[in-house]
Scaffold this active site. Structure first.
Site, PDB file in Angstrom:
ATOM      1  CB  VAL A  53      -0.929   0.016   1.239  1.00 19.06           C
ATOM      2  CG1 VAL A  53      -1.730   1.307   1.305  1.00 19.06           C
ATOM      3  CG2 VAL A  53      -1.866  -1.181   1.212  1.00 19.06           C
ATOM      4  CB  CYS A  93      -5.328  -7.844   2.921  1.00 22.09           C
ATOM      5  SG  CYS A  93      -5.386  -6.314   3.886  1.00 22.09           S
ATOM      6  CE  LYS A 100       1.709 -11.341  -0.558  1.00 23.89           C
ATOM      7  NZ  LYS A 100       1.253 -11.143   0.822  1.00 23.89           N
ATOM      8  CG  HIS A 104       2.443 -13.642   4.828  1.00 27.30           C
ATOM      9  ND1 HIS A 104       3.413 -12.686   4.708  1.00 27.30           N
ATOM     10  CD2 HIS A 104       2.203 -13.767   6.149  1.00 27.30           C
ATOM     11  CE1 HIS A 104       3.738 -12.241   5.913  1.00 27.30           C
ATOM     12  NE2 HIS A 104       3.011 -12.885   6.804  1.00 27.30           N
ATOM     13  N   GLY A 108       7.384 -13.542   3.566  1.00 28.76           N
ATOM     14  CA  GLY A 108       7.366 -13.326   5.009  1.00 28.76           C
ATOM     15  C   GLY A 108       8.750 -13.225   5.618  1.00 28.76           C
ATOM     16  CG  ASP A 109       9.510 -11.967   9.328  1.00 28.58           C
ATOM     17  OD1 ASP A 109       8.923 -10.901   9.073  1.00 28.58           O
ATOM     18  OD2 ASP A 109       9.480 -12.509  10.452  1.00 28.58           O
ATOM     19  CB  ALA A 131       6.719  -6.444   1.817  1.00 26.86           C
ATOM     20  NE  ARG A 132       7.881  -5.771   7.617  1.00 23.95           N
ATOM     21  CZ  ARG A 132       7.147  -6.406   8.516  1.00 23.95           C
ATOM     22  NH1 ARG A 132       6.283  -5.738   9.235  1.00 23.95           N
ATOM     23  NH2 ARG A 132       7.272  -7.689   8.712  1.00 23.95           N
TER      24      ARG A 132
END
Length: 316
Positions: free
Chosen positions: A33, A115, A157, A185, A216-217, A239-240
């Site tokens: 997002v 989500c 997903k 995920h 994930g992570d 992602a992050r």
């Protein structure tokens, strides 16, 4: 004439599924997002990212409103491929209509079944769909039947159930409907910061004959390689980790100054709004700035102030 041009472009475009047939792990930028927009996708593609997703778009709004289409979906003809547009949807025909709109400009769509946010679940979107395998199957099948471009992928997903048999059943139903690949995920809907269940992703991978992507992570290229070996996954979605270091897939341990310079150039060229421009830099510089520097940098309030700071402190 326009239809002919669109058709010929689609014929030239590669099937994103071919990435998974290359024999190497596919490196993927997750749907995020506000963040996985065109400018950021352009940046990570410069640093060995193979496949990018748009942020999640609510399909019903996208179909209904030209304003939503203009604000939510931006791409370009040249470098923004392969591109997957992620939709939140709960009705097969609405998802098909949204897929039809983006089909000339993207390489596939992804149905968000992961989500965990309250608003999404309350609306019948996101992770609540993992409890409706027949609906997911129906949505995939509808898109497959109505989009006549065989190179256009349809993926999903998901998050996992505590009872993994239910997740395997969901994935097998989606596979039977013609899904191109599934991103897993490795947490349940309730889990946020708990350890990722990579063992669950491995079991799902072993139960399927289509590509499986692990998510994930994953924060470094070493993490990506480790998760690939643990799970056997065909792709790794981040992602992050990419927000913190957009060059991670190219093997950099932390964001190189060249990447920061590239971001400045790309963001200015794309007219990226200041808040987004600044936030990305805050993420990228997290590991390479002191607490004192962060205090100064994080409260800057204009593009010119940011550019002056980068020039003065980093020669960027």
């Amino acid at each position: 004439m326009i239809g002919d041009i669109v058709e010929s472009k689609q014929c030239q475009r590669k099937d994103p599924v071919d990435l998974f047939r290359s024999g190497r792990v596919v490196k993927i930028c997750a749907p995020m997002v506000r963040y996985s927009k065109l400018a950021f996708r352009t940046l990570v593609r410069k640093y060995s990212c193979d496949l990018c997703y748009t942020p999640m778009i609510v399909a019903a709004d996208f179909v209904r409103s030209a304003k939503a289409r203009d604000s939510e979906f931006t791409t370009n003809k040249v470098g923004d491929h392969p591109l997957i547009v992620q939709f939140a949807a709960k009705e097969a025909q609405v998802l098909c209509d949204a897929a039809r709109i983006v089909c000339p400009f993207a390489d596939g769509i992804d149905l968000n079944c992961g989500c965990p946010q309250r608003w999404a679940m309350a609306e019948g979107y996101g992770a609540c769909l993992i409890n409706k395998p027949e609906l997911v199957q129906d949505m995939v099948r509808h898109v497959r039947n109505q989009i006549n471009n065989p190179r256009f992928s349809v993926s999903v997903k998901i998050r996992i159930h505590e009872d993994l048999k239910r997740t395997v059943d969901l994935c097998q139903k989606a596979e039977a409907a013609g899904v191109s690949w599934i991103t897993v995920h490795g947490r349940s809907v309730e889990e946020r910061h708990q350890p990722v269940h990579y063992d669950a992703i491995k079991i799902i991978k072993q139960s399927m004959s289509i590509p499986i992507v692990a998510n994930g992570d994953i924060k470094t290229l070493k993490d990506a390689e480790s998760v690939h070996h643990l799970t056997g996954a065909d792709g790794i979605m981040v992602a992050r980790g990419l927000l913190a270091n957009p060059a991670m897939f190219a093997g950099y341990e932390e964001t190189p100054l060249k990447c920061i310079q590239d971001w400045v150039d790309i963001a200015l060229e794309h007219g990226t709004p200041f808040t987004c421009f600044h936030h990305h830099l805050m993420y990228m510089m997290e590991r390479i700035t002191s607490k004192q520097e962060k205090k100064v940098f994080n409260v800057l309030s204009s593009t010119s102030a940011v550019l002056d700071y980068l020039n003065n402190y980093y020669g960027v």
